[in-house]
Design an enzyme around this catalytic site. Structure first.
Site, PDB file in Angstrom:
ATOM      1  N   HIS A 125       0.836  -1.205   0.000  1.00 39.54           N
ATOM      2  CA  HIS A 125       0.000   0.000   0.000  1.00 39.54           C
ATOM      3  C   HIS A 125       0.876   1.263   0.000  1.00 39.54           C
ATOM      4  O   HIS A 125       0.700   2.156  -0.840  1.00 39.54           O
ATOM      5  CB  HIS A 125      -0.906  -0.037   1.241  1.00 39.54           C
ATOM      6  CG  HIS A 125      -1.786   1.163   1.415  1.00 39.54           C
ATOM      7  ND1 HIS A 125      -3.131   1.145   1.129  1.00 39.54           N
ATOM      8  CD2 HIS A 125      -1.511   2.414   1.846  1.00 39.54           C
ATOM      9  CE1 HIS A 125      -3.650   2.344   1.380  1.00 39.54           C
ATOM     10  NE2 HIS A 125      -2.677   3.140   1.817  1.00 39.54           N
ATOM     11  N   GLU A 126       1.825   1.331   0.914  1.00 39.19           N
ATOM     12  CA  GLU A 126       2.654   2.547   1.040  1.00 39.19           C
ATOM     13  C   GLU A 126       3.537   2.757  -0.184  1.00 39.19           C
ATOM     14  O   GLU A 126       3.718   3.882  -0.644  1.00 39.19           O
ATOM     15  CB  GLU A 126       3.509   2.481   2.310  1.00 39.19           C
ATOM     16  CG  GLU A 126       2.707   2.633   3.601  1.00 39.19           C
ATOM     17  CD  GLU A 126       1.827   3.870   3.604  1.00 39.19           C
ATOM     18  OE1 GLU A 126       2.270   4.929   3.122  1.00 39.19           O
ATOM     19  OE2 GLU A 126       0.678   3.780   4.065  1.00 39.19           O
ATOM     20  N   HIS A 172       1.670   4.269  -3.080  1.00 41.46           N
ATOM     21  CA  HIS A 172       1.554   5.733  -3.011  1.00 41.46           C
ATOM     22  C   HIS A 172       2.783   6.388  -3.643  1.00 41.46           C
ATOM     23  O   HIS A 172       2.666   7.391  -4.357  1.00 41.46           O
ATOM     24  CB  HIS A 172       1.458   6.207  -1.553  1.00 41.46           C
ATOM     25  CG  HIS A 172       0.088   6.071  -0.944  1.00 41.46           C
ATOM     26  ND1 HIS A 172      -1.063   6.487  -1.566  1.00 41.46           N
ATOM     27  CD2 HIS A 172      -0.299   5.582   0.263  1.00 41.46           C
ATOM     28  CE1 HIS A 172      -2.112   6.245  -0.778  1.00 41.46           C
ATOM     29  NE2 HIS A 172      -1.675   5.696   0.331  1.00 41.46           N
ATOM     30  N   GLU A 185      -6.166   6.488  -1.838  1.00 38.14           N
ATOM     31  CA  GLU A 185      -6.217   5.366  -0.902  1.00 38.14           C
ATOM     32  C   GLU A 185      -6.711   4.094  -1.596  1.00 38.14           C
ATOM     33  O   GLU A 185      -6.172   3.013  -1.392  1.00 38.14           O
ATOM     34  CB  GLU A 185      -7.160   5.690   0.268  1.00 38.14           C
ATOM     35  CG  GLU A 185      -6.520   6.544   1.328  1.00 38.14           C
ATOM     36  CD  GLU A 185      -5.294   5.877   1.915  1.00 38.14           C
ATOM     37  OE1 GLU A 185      -5.435   4.855   2.595  1.00 38.14           O
ATOM     38  OE2 GLU A 185      -4.180   6.359   1.674  1.00 38.14           O
TER      39      GLU A 185
HETATM   40 ZN   LIG Z   1      -2.643   5.178   2.161  1.00 32.26          ZN
END
Ligand SMILES: [Zn+2]
Length: 229
Positions: free
Chosen positions: A98-99, A102, A160
């Site tokens: 997830h990170e 980004h 997100e």
């Molecule tokens: Zn996030």
């Protein structure tokens, strides 16, 4: 700028020595497998040039904060406090997927450009930008060191969702069961208790996130090759 700020963050925080600690080895191992999956995914899509200049580095930092983040260029930090919520290797892979999404998807860059425009900073090339204290300040707000970002501080809802989506795929490609995303985000939601801390207030509602993750699961599973097969 990421390289300078990352080095500074490292010098100001207690980095857990990977040679002496099993947990630090865990962060490097999971992170490297996620990075390899991303390299592979971008290669398959003919997008390898987007990762040009990435030099992956993973550090575990001694802190009770439940957080992790990735700077552009592949500089990743996990806080020891996060490990009590991830609880297993696959959940850590979900967070790192997830990170890192980004970062590779340029979400921070989008937010940084908006902030630079909003503050009317004169843009005259990268060097001028990285020497401007205002820009450094924005950088630190958008990326890791300010502790206002990462797992705890969600990006826009759209960003997100994108990070959840590709994070699942990258974790699956790296050999981790994407299903672990659901109990992980449930544990994160419980952290807030009855009165969620401010950092959770902008999060996509937990139920909404979990519903979305369930919808994304069949696709992620097509990428899943359990380790050792
Ligand atoms: Zn996030």
């Amino acid at each position: 700028m990421a390289n300078v700020q990352y080095a500074q963050f490292r010098s100001q925080n207690k980095v857990v020595d990977a040679s002496g600690r099993v947990v630090a080895g865990l962060v490097t191992r999971v992170g490297t497998r996620i990075a390899n999956a991303i390299n592979e995914y971008y290669k398959q899509k003919g997008l390898s040039s987007a990762l040009h200049g990435y030099k992956w580095e993973f550090n575990l930092v001694q802190s009770n904060e439940v957080n992790a983040w990735c700077m552009p260029g592949g500089k990743v930090v996990v806080y020891t406090g996060l490990l009590s919520v991830t609880q297993n290797e696959a959940a850590l892979a979900i967070v790192l997927g997830h990170e890192i999404t980004h970062a590779v998807a340029g979400h921070g860059r989008e937010r940084m450009s908006q902030a630079i425009l909003a503050q009317d900073i004169q843009v005259a090339g990268n060097l001028a930008l990285s020497n401007n204290p205002k820009t450094v300040n924005i950088f630190n707000t958008v990326y890791g060191p300010s502790a206002q970002v990462g797992v705890l501080m969600p990006n826009s809802r759209k960003q997100e969702m994108e990070a959840d989506h590709y994070g699942l795929i990258f974790a699956a490609m790296a050999g981790y069961d994407p299903h672990e995303a659901i109990p992980f985000w449930e544990r994160m939601a419980k952290l807030g208790g009855s009165k969620p801390p401010p950092f959770l207030s902008d999060h996509p509602a937990d139920e909404e996130r979990i519903k979305k993750l369930q919808e994304l699961m069949p696709e992620a599973l097509t990428y899943y090759k359990p380790v050792g097969q």
